[in-house]
Motif scaffolding. Structure first.
Motif, PDB file in Angstrom:
ATOM      1  N   GLY A  20       0.796  -1.221   0.000  1.00 49.34           N
ATOM      2  CA  GLY A  20       0.000   0.000   0.000  1.00 49.34           C
ATOM      3  C   GLY A  20       0.826   1.266   0.000  1.00 49.34           C
ATOM      4  O   GLY A  20       0.296   2.357   0.217  1.00 49.34           O
ATOM      5  N   GLU A  21       2.128   1.162  -0.264  1.00 49.90           N
ATOM      6  CA  GLU A  21       3.008   2.322  -0.281  1.00 49.90           C
ATOM      7  C   GLU A  21       3.066   2.974  -1.660  1.00 49.90           C
ATOM      8  O   GLU A  21       3.647   4.044  -1.818  1.00 49.90           O
ATOM      9  N   MET A  22       2.453   2.327  -2.648  1.00 55.22           N
ATOM     10  CA  MET A  22       2.419   2.843  -4.015  1.00 55.22           C
ATOM     11  C   MET A  22       1.087   2.399  -4.617  1.00 55.22           C
ATOM     12  O   MET A  22       0.621   1.290  -4.345  1.00 55.22           O
ATOM     13  N   ILE A  23       0.486   3.259  -5.412  1.00 58.73           N
ATOM     14  CA  ILE A  23      -0.769   2.900  -6.062  1.00 58.73           C
ATOM     15  C   ILE A  23      -0.451   2.314  -7.424  1.00 58.73           C
ATOM     16  O   ILE A  23       0.309   2.887  -8.203  1.00 58.73           O
ATOM     17  N   GLY A  24      -1.019   1.154  -7.685  1.00 59.24           N
ATOM     18  CA  GLY A  24      -0.786   0.514  -8.970  1.00 59.24           C
ATOM     19  C   GLY A  24      -1.601  -0.751  -9.088  1.00 59.24           C
ATOM     20  O   GLY A  24      -2.260  -1.174  -8.136  1.00 59.24           O
ATOM     21  N   PRO A  25      -1.552  -1.369 -10.254  1.00 55.25           N
ATOM     22  CA  PRO A  25      -2.305  -2.598 -10.474  1.00 55.25           C
ATOM     23  C   PRO A  25      -1.656  -3.779  -9.762  1.00 55.25           C
ATOM     24  O   PRO A  25      -0.495  -3.720  -9.363  1.00 55.25           O
ATOM     25  N   ARG A  26      -2.406  -4.845  -9.617  1.00 59.18           N
ATOM     26  CA  ARG A  26      -1.843  -6.088  -9.097  1.00 59.18           C
ATOM     27  C   ARG A  26      -0.769  -6.525 -10.089  1.00 59.18           C
ATOM     28  O   ARG A  26      -0.965  -6.478 -11.298  1.00 59.18           O
ATOM     29  N   MET A  27       0.396  -6.929  -9.582  1.00 56.66           N
ATOM     30  CA  MET A  27       1.500  -7.291 -10.464  1.00 56.66           C
ATOM     31  C   MET A  27       1.909  -8.748 -10.285  1.00 56.66           C
ATOM     32  O   MET A  27       2.030  -9.231  -9.170  1.00 56.66           O
ATOM     33  N   SER A  28       2.158  -9.391 -11.390  1.00 54.85           N
ATOM     34  CA  SER A  28       2.710 -10.738 -11.400  1.00 54.85           C
ATOM     35  C   SER A  28       4.079 -10.645 -12.057  1.00 54.85           C
ATOM     36  O   SER A  28       4.202 -10.182 -13.188  1.00 54.85           O
TER      37      SER A  28
END
Length: 82
Positions: free
Chosen positions: A31-39
């Motif tokens: 939660g320290e950066m906003i972004g999409p779920r990453m694989s």
């Protein structure tokens, strides 16, 4: 953030230098950066002869023989926990 604003909620990264993709994934998960779920995936490890045929090394590295392959894979696993 731009990716989410475009409507993309999940991305797959096939590898970045210095494990930056893993760092970004972890920041998003905490939660320290906003972004999409990453694989993210580990990098390929190549034999020296394969590199000479292509003329360049990959981010995963070069490993000649079983001990070097084990070392390279263990290094990647340690750097990229899920």
């Amino acid at each position: 953030m731009r990716t989410l604003e475009a409507g993309v909620t999940t991305v797959r990264d096939l590898g970045a230098d210095q494990y930056m993709d893993i760092a970004m994934r972890d920041l998003i998960n905490r939660g320290e950066m906003i972004g999409p779920r990453m694989s993210s995936r580990l990098r390929p490890v190549h034999h020296r002869n394969a590199i000479s045929q292509r003329g360049h090394a990959t981010a995963g590295g070069i490993a000649d023989g079983v001990p070097e392959v084990l070392r390279a894979v263990r290094q990647q696993i340690a750097a990229a926990p899920t």
